[in-house]
Design a protein around this motif. Structure first.
Motif, PDB file in Angstrom:
ATOM      1  N   LEU A 195       0.837  -1.230   0.031  1.00 58.13           N
ATOM      2  CA  LEU A 195      -0.072  -0.097   0.083  1.00 58.13           C
ATOM      3  C   LEU A 195       0.722   1.102  -0.001  1.00 58.13           C
ATOM      4  O   LEU A 195       0.423   2.262   0.145  1.00 58.13           O
ATOM      5  CB  LEU A 195      -0.732   0.015   1.364  1.00 58.13           C
ATOM      6  N   GLU A 196       2.059   1.284  -0.114  1.00 56.95           N
ATOM      7  CA  GLU A 196       2.955   2.396  -0.146  1.00 56.95           C
ATOM      8  C   GLU A 196       2.592   3.277  -1.350  1.00 56.95           C
ATOM      9  O   GLU A 196       2.797   4.358  -1.336  1.00 56.95           O
ATOM     10  CB  GLU A 196       4.517   2.033  -0.335  1.00 56.95           C
ATOM     11  N   GLN A 197       1.985   2.729  -2.662  1.00 53.55           N
ATOM     12  CA  GLN A 197       1.801   3.595  -3.553  1.00 53.55           C
ATOM     13  C   GLN A 197       0.430   4.078  -3.412  1.00 53.55           C
ATOM     14  O   GLN A 197       0.200   5.070  -4.038  1.00 53.55           O
ATOM     15  CB  GLN A 197       1.422   2.406  -4.874  1.00 53.55           C
ATOM     16  N   PHE A 198      -0.140   4.142  -2.390  1.00 54.86           N
ATOM     17  CA  PHE A 198      -1.353   4.782  -1.978  1.00 54.86           C
ATOM     18  C   PHE A 198      -1.055   6.210  -0.935  1.00 54.86           C
ATOM     19  O   PHE A 198      -1.917   7.047  -0.740  1.00 54.86           O
ATOM     20  CB  PHE A 198      -2.570   3.997  -1.089  1.00 54.86           C
ATOM     21  N   LYS A 199       0.295   6.084  -0.674  1.00 59.06           N
ATOM     22  CA  LYS A 199       0.515   7.242   0.543  1.00 59.06           C
ATOM     23  C   LYS A 199       0.842   8.562  -0.126  1.00 59.06           C
ATOM     24  O   LYS A 199       0.962   8.341  -1.497  1.00 59.06           O
ATOM     25  CB  LYS A 199       2.033   6.719   1.317  1.00 59.06           C
ATOM     26  N   PRO A 200       0.765   9.505   0.507  1.00 56.80           N
ATOM     27  CA  PRO A 200       1.289  10.845  -0.110  1.00 56.80           C
ATOM     28  C   PRO A 200       2.396  10.812  -0.813  1.00 56.80           C
ATOM     29  O   PRO A 200       3.288  10.550   0.224  1.00 56.80           O
ATOM     30  CB  PRO A 200       0.817  11.890   0.908  1.00 56.80           C
ATOM     31  N   ALA A 201       2.913  11.295  -1.777  1.00 55.70           N
ATOM     32  CA  ALA A 201       4.093  11.339  -2.209  1.00 55.70           C
ATOM     33  C   ALA A 201       4.719  12.664  -1.653  1.00 55.70           C
ATOM     34  O   ALA A 201       4.173  13.475  -0.916  1.00 55.70           O
ATOM     35  CB  ALA A 201       4.102  11.587  -3.754  1.00 55.70           C
ATOM     36  N   PRO A 202       5.986  12.475  -1.586  1.00 55.77           N
ATOM     37  CA  PRO A 202       6.840  13.835  -0.979  1.00 55.77           C
ATOM     38  C   PRO A 202       6.532  15.202  -1.498  1.00 55.77           C
ATOM     39  O   PRO A 202       6.442  16.092  -0.711  1.00 55.77           O
ATOM     40  CB  PRO A 202       8.338  13.470  -1.139  1.00 55.77           C
ATOM     41  N   ASP A 203       6.148  15.185  -2.717  1.00 57.52           N
ATOM     42  CA  ASP A 203       5.668  16.618  -3.415  1.00 57.52           C
ATOM     43  C   ASP A 203       4.163  16.757  -3.452  1.00 57.52           C
ATOM     44  O   ASP A 203       3.652  17.679  -4.016  1.00 57.52           O
ATOM     45  CB  ASP A 203       6.141  16.539  -4.971  1.00 57.52           C
ATOM     46  N   GLU A 204       3.487  15.885  -2.824  1.00 62.20           N
ATOM     47  CA  GLU A 204       1.894  16.086  -2.869  1.00 62.20           C
ATOM     48  C   GLU A 204       1.570  16.801  -1.589  1.00 62.20           C
ATOM     49  O   GLU A 204       1.926  16.368  -0.488  1.00 62.20           O
ATOM     50  CB  GLU A 204       1.318  14.713  -2.900  1.00 62.20           C
ATOM     51  N   THR A 205       0.520  17.584  -1.700  1.00 64.05           N
ATOM     52  CA  THR A 205       0.020  18.378  -0.386  1.00 64.05           C
ATOM     53  C   THR A 205      -1.151  17.719   0.070  1.00 64.05           C
ATOM     54  O   THR A 205      -2.336  17.435  -0.551  1.00 64.05           O
ATOM     55  CB  THR A 205      -0.361  19.689  -0.885  1.00 64.05           C
ATOM     56  N   PHE A 206      -1.109  17.124   1.282  1.00 63.78           N
ATOM     57  CA  PHE A 206      -2.051  16.599   1.915  1.00 63.78           C
ATOM     58  C   PHE A 206      -3.394  17.679   2.247  1.00 63.78           C
ATOM     59  O   PHE A 206      -3.226  18.716   2.109  1.00 63.78           O
ATOM     60  CB  PHE A 206      -1.579  15.968   3.221  1.00 63.78           C
ATOM     61  N   LEU A 207      -4.325  17.131   2.491  1.00 62.60           N
ATOM     62  CA  LEU A 207      -5.730  17.862   2.659  1.00 62.60           C
ATOM     63  C   LEU A 207      -5.387  19.241   3.113  1.00 62.60           C
ATOM     64  O   LEU A 207      -5.115  19.399   4.338  1.00 62.60           O
ATOM     65  CB  LEU A 207      -6.603  17.175   3.341  1.00 62.60           C
ATOM     66  N   GLN A 208      -5.641  20.341   2.349  1.00 61.56           N
ATOM     67  CA  GLN A 208      -5.671  21.655   3.084  1.00 61.56           C
ATOM     68  C   GLN A 208      -7.105  22.489   2.908  1.00 61.56           C
ATOM     69  O   GLN A 208      -7.366  23.348   3.866  1.00 61.56           O
ATOM     70  CB  GLN A 208      -4.743  22.500   2.191  1.00 61.56           C
ATOM     71  N   THR A 209      -8.115  21.926   2.398  1.00 65.12           N
ATOM     72  CA  THR A 209      -9.463  22.282   2.568  1.00 65.12           C
ATOM     73  C   THR A 209     -10.188  21.147   2.363  1.00 65.12           C
ATOM     74  O   THR A 209      -9.852  20.143   1.582  1.00 65.12           O
ATOM     75  CB  THR A 209      -9.846  23.708   1.753  1.00 65.12           C
ATOM     76  N   ILE A 210     -11.468  21.313   2.589  1.00 64.54           N
ATOM     77  CA  ILE A 210     -12.516  20.238   2.616  1.00 64.54           C
ATOM     78  C   ILE A 210     -13.715  20.159   1.574  1.00 64.54           C
ATOM     79  O   ILE A 210     -14.080  21.411   1.166  1.00 64.54           O
ATOM     80  CB  ILE A 210     -12.688  19.620   3.986  1.00 64.54           C
ATOM     81  N   HIS A 211     -14.293  19.217   1.539  1.00 62.82           N
ATOM     82  CA  HIS A 211     -15.355  19.404   0.510  1.00 62.82           C
ATOM     83  C   HIS A 211     -16.667  19.591   1.241  1.00 62.82           C
ATOM     84  O   HIS A 211     -16.830  19.848   2.330  1.00 62.82           O
ATOM     85  CB  HIS A 211     -15.673  17.958  -0.273  1.00 62.82           C
TER      86      HIS A 211
END
Length: 492
Positions: free
Chosen positions: A426-442
């Motif tokens: 499941l490592e491929q499902f983790k946020p990559a180093p250059d990806e911004t995790f959730l900063q605003t929501i739906h």
């Protein structure tokens, strides 16, 4: 024939459930397992983990019941004399919200309960849930010294506590228990038959949103359904989660909404911006987000306005669509499905940078996973004086070892703490180093009814009943009314 995952349904009516729980609340609690002596005198902490890590319940076809949460509970009990953990049975799936409401009405909530943000926001001022603000800056003694989280618990979690954890009153309620890891499932057989090379056209270098559309058109020309997607829960939520922060940053509007300058725009900051007139239904960022949808839906499954998520999963599982946007939780089901007749791969969600740059400077690379699956303390823990012990168990539960064990056993959940190692597949499902995790929501996370109203109006637009401008004109007063209501509730 493909068999869908079985799901236990909550069959009691609301009134009946309230009555039953009310009776239960009047009955003295027995010690778990019919214990006697010292065990019978122990204080019982009830826990409901929802569908994620709940032990000893059926999980569906081909999946074994989980045991590690109960094992962690047994270990914690050994270290904490006088307390027992009871992992109670609940409905799971779609029945859980009604179950929670019934328990709240009866005053019989478990001490620790699976929760989602829109329930917590809805209940601000009702005293059903307890804030965890007093505890998240304390050390986690179950994390080795020097590792993130050992000095300050909140630092253990990937991306810390995010925009979805903070409610409209500015306080934190949920403790993360797993990442909702989402990426793209790809039918490699369909792609190969259409002359599409997974590695060079999708995976490396990573495809963009517009190159994804071009590939989807090639599949459509070959009379193939490109996407097993529907404009229904949860897909329309993910589109906004994935793109909106980047669009806001592209135009510079982000700084206007992020009033506390912490690089998160929470639900109350969004509502306050609406109330000030700084965020409207005709905003160019919202229009750009909807342009993604408008360009994409021609490649979705036929009847996408009426399909459910279960319909789209079945479509992909039968080998009738090339792509499906779904979570890591589906990985073990698909991998072990004895009736699957195709090879599959996982791709990162397409880059949106070019679309963002078209309206401004270009925003960050967005992680499509959404947020955390959470558990929260309820008012029951306060009434029973179990807050300290409940928090201590949650620290043990979110230790390196605890998270690693429960996630590895589950097989479809990405560990939420940095130091844990779960299922390596499941490592491929983790946020990559250059990806911004959730900063605003739906919209739905801001308020359940607000989100459902948004979904209904946008469905009418996509279905041709309303033009886009008509749909947004209908949504503007809805935004304004919910903003006023939320601001009032945030002051309670």
């Amino acid at each position: 024939m493909y068999h869908k995952i079985s799901r236990r349904r909550f069959l009691q009516t609301s009134a009946g459930a309230v009555t039953l729980f009310g009776l239960a609340a009047c009955t003295p609690a027995a010690a778990p397992g019919g214990a006697t002596g010292a065990d019978a005198a122990a204080t019982v902490i009830e826990i409901y983990l929802g569908d994620t890590f709940q032990p000893d319940v059926p999980r569906g076809e081909g999946l074994n019941p989980l045991h590690e949460s109960r094992a962690l509970g047994d270990e914690w009990e050994e270290m904490t004399p006088g307390y027992k953990l009871d992992f109670i049975t609940g409905p799971g799936g779609e029945g859980i919200e009604q179950w929670v409401k019934s328990r709240q009405a009866a005053g019989s909530m478990p001490d620790i309960c699976n929760a989602v943000d829109n329930w917590l926001n809805r209940d601000i001022g009702a005293d059903y849930w307890l804030t965890v603000d007093p505890f998240i800056d304390d050390p986690n003694p179950y994390i080795p010294a020097g590792a993130d989280g050992s000095d300050r618990w909140r630092d253990a979690f990937i991306a810390g506590f995010d925009a979805r954890n903070r409610m409209i009153d500015g306080k934190y309620y949920g403790i993360p228990q797993g990442i909702t890891g989402v990426q793209i499932y790809c039918n490699l057989n369909i792609l190969a038959d259409a002359g599409i090379d997974f590695q060079s056209e999708i995976s490396e270098p990573r495809w963009t949103f517009d190159s994804m559309l071009a590939i989807s058109q090639r599949l459509k020309d070959a009379d193939v359904t490109a996407w097993a997607l529907a404009w229904n829960q949860p897909y329309w939520n993910w589109i906004q989660t994935t793109s909106l922060a980047g669009f806001l940053k592209s135009t510079g509007k982000w700084k206007l909404l992020d009033t506390d300058d912490d690089d998160f725009v929470t639900s109350i900051e969004r509502f306050e911006a609406i109330d000030r007139g700084d965020w409207t239904a005709d905003a160019e960022e919202l229009r750009a987000m909807h342009k993604l949808v408008e360009d994409w839906v021609p490649y979705w499954a036929e009847g996408y306005l009426g399909l459910t998520s279960e319909d789209t999963i079945a479509l992909f599982a039968r080998g009738e669509a090339a792509f499906m946007w779904n979570g890591s939780w589906y990985y073990p089901t698909l991998k072990d499905d004895p009736q699957r007749e195709f090879d599959f791969g996982i791709a990162r969600f397409p880059l949106l940078n070019e679309r963002m740059a078209a309206i401004g400077a270009g925003g960050p690379t967005q992680y499509p996973g959404g947020a955390y699956n959470t558990v929260a303390l309820t008012s029951t823990a306060k009434e029973k004086d179990t807050i300290t012990q409940s928090i201590d168990f949650l620290k043990y539960f979110t230790s390196c070892d605890g998270q690693g064990r429960i996630c590895a056993e589950h097989g479809g959940i990405v560990p939420v703490v940095k130091c844990a190692t779960g299922n390596p597949e499941l490592e491929q499902f983790k946020p990559a180093p250059d990806e911004t995790f959730l900063q605003t929501i739906h919209m739905r996370s801001m308020h359940l009814d607000y989100g459902e109203t948004y979904w209904r109006i946008t469905s009418e637009w996509l279905g041709g009943t309303l033009t886009y401008d008509e749909a947004m004109a209908q949504f503007q007063p809805v935004m304004e009314q919910y903003a006023k209501d939320a601001i009032e509730r945030s002051k309670e």
